[in-house]
Scaffold this motif. Structure first.
Motif, PDB file in Angstrom:
ATOM      1  N   GLU A   1       3.152  10.970  -7.035  1.00 27.62           N
ATOM      2  CA  GLU A   1       2.867   9.538  -6.970  1.00 27.62           C
ATOM      3  C   GLU A   1       1.481   9.305  -6.391  1.00 27.62           C
ATOM      4  O   GLU A   1       0.865   8.279  -6.627  1.00 27.62           O
ATOM      5  N   VAL A   2       1.023  10.268  -5.587  1.00 25.45           N
ATOM      6  CA  VAL A   2      -0.329  10.201  -5.029  1.00 25.45           C
ATOM      7  C   VAL A   2      -1.005  11.551  -5.248  1.00 25.45           C
ATOM      8  O   VAL A   2      -0.408  12.597  -5.010  1.00 25.45           O
TER       9      VAL A   2
ATOM     10  N   PRO B   1       0.817  -1.217   0.000  1.00 21.76           N
ATOM     11  CA  PRO B   1       0.000   0.000   0.000  1.00 21.76           C
ATOM     12  C   PRO B   1       0.851   1.267   0.000  1.00 21.76           C
ATOM     13  O   PRO B   1       1.904   1.318   0.630  1.00 21.76           O
ATOM     14  N   VAL B   2       0.381   2.256  -0.722  1.00 19.38           N
ATOM     15  CA  VAL B   2       1.034   3.565  -0.741  1.00 19.38           C
ATOM     16  C   VAL B   2       0.481   4.398   0.411  1.00 19.38           C
ATOM     17  O   VAL B   2       1.188   5.203   1.005  1.00 19.38           O
TER      18      VAL B   2
ATOM     19  N   ARG C   1      -0.639   1.012  -4.734  1.00 17.82           N
ATOM     20  CA  ARG C   1      -0.125   1.876  -5.789  1.00 17.82           C
ATOM     21  C   ARG C   1      -0.973   1.732  -7.059  1.00 17.82           C
ATOM     22  O   ARG C   1      -1.355   0.646  -7.443  1.00 17.82           O
ATOM     23  N   GLY C   2      -1.291   2.874  -7.664  1.00 18.04           N
ATOM     24  CA  GLY C   2      -1.993   2.875  -8.947  1.00 18.04           C
ATOM     25  C   GLY C   2      -3.500   2.733  -8.859  1.00 18.04           C
ATOM     26  O   GLY C   2      -4.175   2.662  -9.877  1.00 18.04           O
ATOM     27  N   GLU C   3      -4.040   2.692  -7.659  1.00 19.75           N
ATOM     28  CA  GLU C   3      -5.494   2.557  -7.511  1.00 19.75           C
ATOM     29  C   GLU C   3      -6.160   3.926  -7.473  1.00 19.75           C
ATOM     30  O   GLU C   3      -5.601   4.889  -6.958  1.00 19.75           O
TER      31      GLU C   3
ATOM     32  N   THR D   1      -1.523   7.006  -7.922  1.00 24.83           N
ATOM     33  CA  THR D   1      -2.569   6.605  -6.981  1.00 24.83           C
ATOM     34  C   THR D   1      -3.440   7.836  -6.734  1.00 24.83           C
ATOM     35  O   THR D   1      -2.914   8.926  -6.493  1.00 24.83           O
TER      36      THR D   1
ATOM     37  N   GLN E   1      -3.336   7.770 -14.709  1.00 22.78           N
ATOM     38  CA  GLN E   1      -3.219   6.608 -13.822  1.00 22.78           C
ATOM     39  C   GLN E   1      -2.641   5.407 -14.572  1.00 22.78           C
ATOM     40  O   GLN E   1      -1.766   4.714 -14.077  1.00 22.78           O
TER      41      GLN E   1
ATOM     42  N   VAL F   1      -4.482   1.874   0.550  1.00 22.58           N
ATOM     43  CA  VAL F   1      -4.647   2.086  -0.899  1.00 22.58           C
ATOM     44  C   VAL F   1      -3.366   1.614  -1.594  1.00 22.58           C
ATOM     45  O   VAL F   1      -2.288   2.136  -1.317  1.00 22.58           O
TER      46      VAL F   1
END
Lengths: 261, 252
Positions: free
Chosen positions: B154-155, B4-5, B30-32, B187, B181, B28
């Motif tokens: 990144e987020v 998770p990030v 990564r990438g969601e 994310t 994304q 959450v």
């Protein structure tokens, strides 16, 4: 850190370049003050008060330094609340100290630009030489600059905590300090209780020192030590107050609401 | 689930007698794209503020990239960004000037190519010389999103980014977010009241009511569990009942 401070300075440079009203404001009020006080001083000098121009016009130009520095810091925070940009700044990796450094540098420019103009105008209109203060001028200016920063940081903390409802403080706080700073009259004319207040303000020592220099008494070392010692205290206190206010608004959740009011 | 990030553990925020966020825990990967949903006052915005360190928690912890947001706030902020329909950029600066300033604040050394590329992506390249105050709300939203992508985050935290946009522009914004994304694995934590938009955009949703988690999962999972045809119906049920299943069904 340097990149972020430069980024903030860039923002204020763009702001002033874009806004004619804002640039005019830098000059308009100081010049109007100089005209009113200058001619009053000329009149007073003619009827009864020797050196009135030196006392009053000199004080006016020096007072503007403190006022502009305070305004630069406090207005920067207030304007970012007005335009709902404050959250963008607080979610960027900008540290509060960087914000204060950038706005303090803006304060130097805001004080220097009208300061030079007022000095030239005073010379042309009233034959008043600010530079005649000699070696005392630099420490006086530095002391007022430092106190302007300290008051600005303190007021910015209040604006952060109370938001737009505290806007009057931006303009009002310097004028609360002015009568106690004995800007246009010696501290001796103040009543006893006010004199006590006056002596804990660095600005009072600067204006007392200025009058002493004009009267030919020379620069008193004790005056400068008192002014710079008090400045160190107020800068530290102002910074701690700002940090405390920032912590409080984060605890209370006000920071998130500030830009969205 | 991938590493998770974002990890939220027992996150609680009380304002006096009011509990805005109540013992919230979620992660959450990564990438969601996570939709943080719920009625007004559910605690969505407070949760975002806690994740950005704008507000300090009463209890619990929010970690982003494994870093405690409260202790390592500036390290986190360097790698994330935020945009909201309710905040703005200085109106008397041009779009270019605003993006240039924020590029500097995020430490970009050569901001021009990045700003121009983002302006192209969000379709506002021809508006960069215009004063921000003269932009329409759709154009301003896209400028805000350009700001949000400046540091290649990144987020990304987005608080109702498409509110007040017309459907066409909202669609462009959604497509752009999806593309970002997919291409860069950003994310995204997203709040919105537009449930159709959430169904189309979000990989997973987390419904809040009175600061507590009521339901989480993919939009389809949540709809099935709630026995509803649309996410909007789920939203209405939660807003009225404060829970995923109908209280009468639960009693029955």
């Amino acid at each position: 850190m340097a990149s972020r401070v430069l980024g903030l300075l860039l923002r204020y440079a763009y702001l002033y370049r874009r806004s004619l009203a804002r640039s005019m404001e830098l000059f308009f009020w100081p010049v109007m003050d100089l005209l009113v006080w200058g001619f009053l001083s000329v009149y007073l000098e003619r009827v009864a008060a020797p050196r009135a121009v030196s006392y009053l016009v000199g004080a006016l130009i020096l007072w503007d330094v403190l006022y502009r520095c305070q305004q630069a810091i406090t207005l920067a925070v207030t304007e970012d609340i007005w335009v709902k940009n404050i959250i963008n700044l607080f979610v960027a990796p900008v540290r509060p100290a960087e914000l204060m450094v950038a706005t303090s540098i803006v304060g130097v420019f805001k004080a220097a630009i009208p300061g030079v103009l007022l000095t030239v105008l005073a010379l042309v209109l009233y034959d008043y030489h600010l530079l005649a203060l000699g070696g005392a001028l630099a420490p006086f200016l530095a002391s007022l600059l430092l106190f302007g920063w300290a008051v600005g940081i303190f007021t910015a903390g209040l604006i952060l905590r109370f938001g737009q409802s505290a806007e009057a403080l931006v303009w009002g706080i310097p004028f609360v300090l002015q009568p106690f700073s004995a800007v246009f009259y010696p501290v001796a004319v103040l009543p006893g209780w006010a004199r006590t207040v006056a002596l804990v303000l660095p600005s009072t020592h600067v204006f007392e020192g200025m009058r002493a220099v004009v009267a030919g008494e020379g620069l008193r070392g004790a005056t400068l030590i008192a002014a710079f010692g008090l400045n160190a205290f107020y800068l530290l206190a102002g910074s701690l107050f700002f940090a405390w206010m920032l912590r409080r608004v984060r605890e209370k959740g006000y920071l998130g609401k500030l830009g969205m009011e | 689930m991938a590493q998770p990030v974002i990890e939220v553990t027992g996150l609680t925020k009380r304002f006096g007698a009011t509990t805005a966020v109540d013992d919230l825990s979620f992660a959450v990967p990564r990438g969601e794209i996570l939709g943080l949903l719920g009625p007004n006052g559910a605690g969505k915005t407070t949760t975002l503020q806690l994740l950005l360190g704008l507000t300090t928690p009463t209890a619990g912890q929010a970690r982003v990239f494994g870093l405690d947001v409260q202790r390592r706030r500036y390290d986190v902020l360097q790698r994330v960004n935020f945009s909201s329909a309710y905040i703005s950029l200085p109106t008397n600066l041009t779009g270019w000037e605003n993006l240039h300033v924020f590029a500097r604040l995020y430490g970009l050394r050569r901001p021009r190519p990045r700003v121009l590329a983002l302006a192209e992506t969000f379709g506002i390249a021809d508006l960069l010389d215009r004063v921000t105050g003269a932009l329409s709300s759709g154009q301003l939203t896209r400028l805000n999103l350009c700001k949000a992508f400046l540091n290649d985050p990144e987020v990304l935290f987005l608080d109702e980014p498409t509110a007040s946009l017309d459907p066409d522009i909202a669609d462009v914004v959604r497509e752009t977010l999806r593309a970002q994304q997919r291409q860069r694995g950003v994310t995204i934590v997203y709040t919105s009241h537009n449930m159709r938009e959430v169904e189309r955009l979000c990989d997973r949703v987390l419904f809040l009511s009175r600061g507590r988690e009521v339901a989480s999962g993919t939009p389809r999972d949540v709809m099935e569990r709630a026995r509803q045809q649309t996410l909007e119906d789920v939203f209405i049920r939660i807003a009225r009942d404060g829970r995923l299943t109908d209280s009468r069904e639960a009693e029955g």
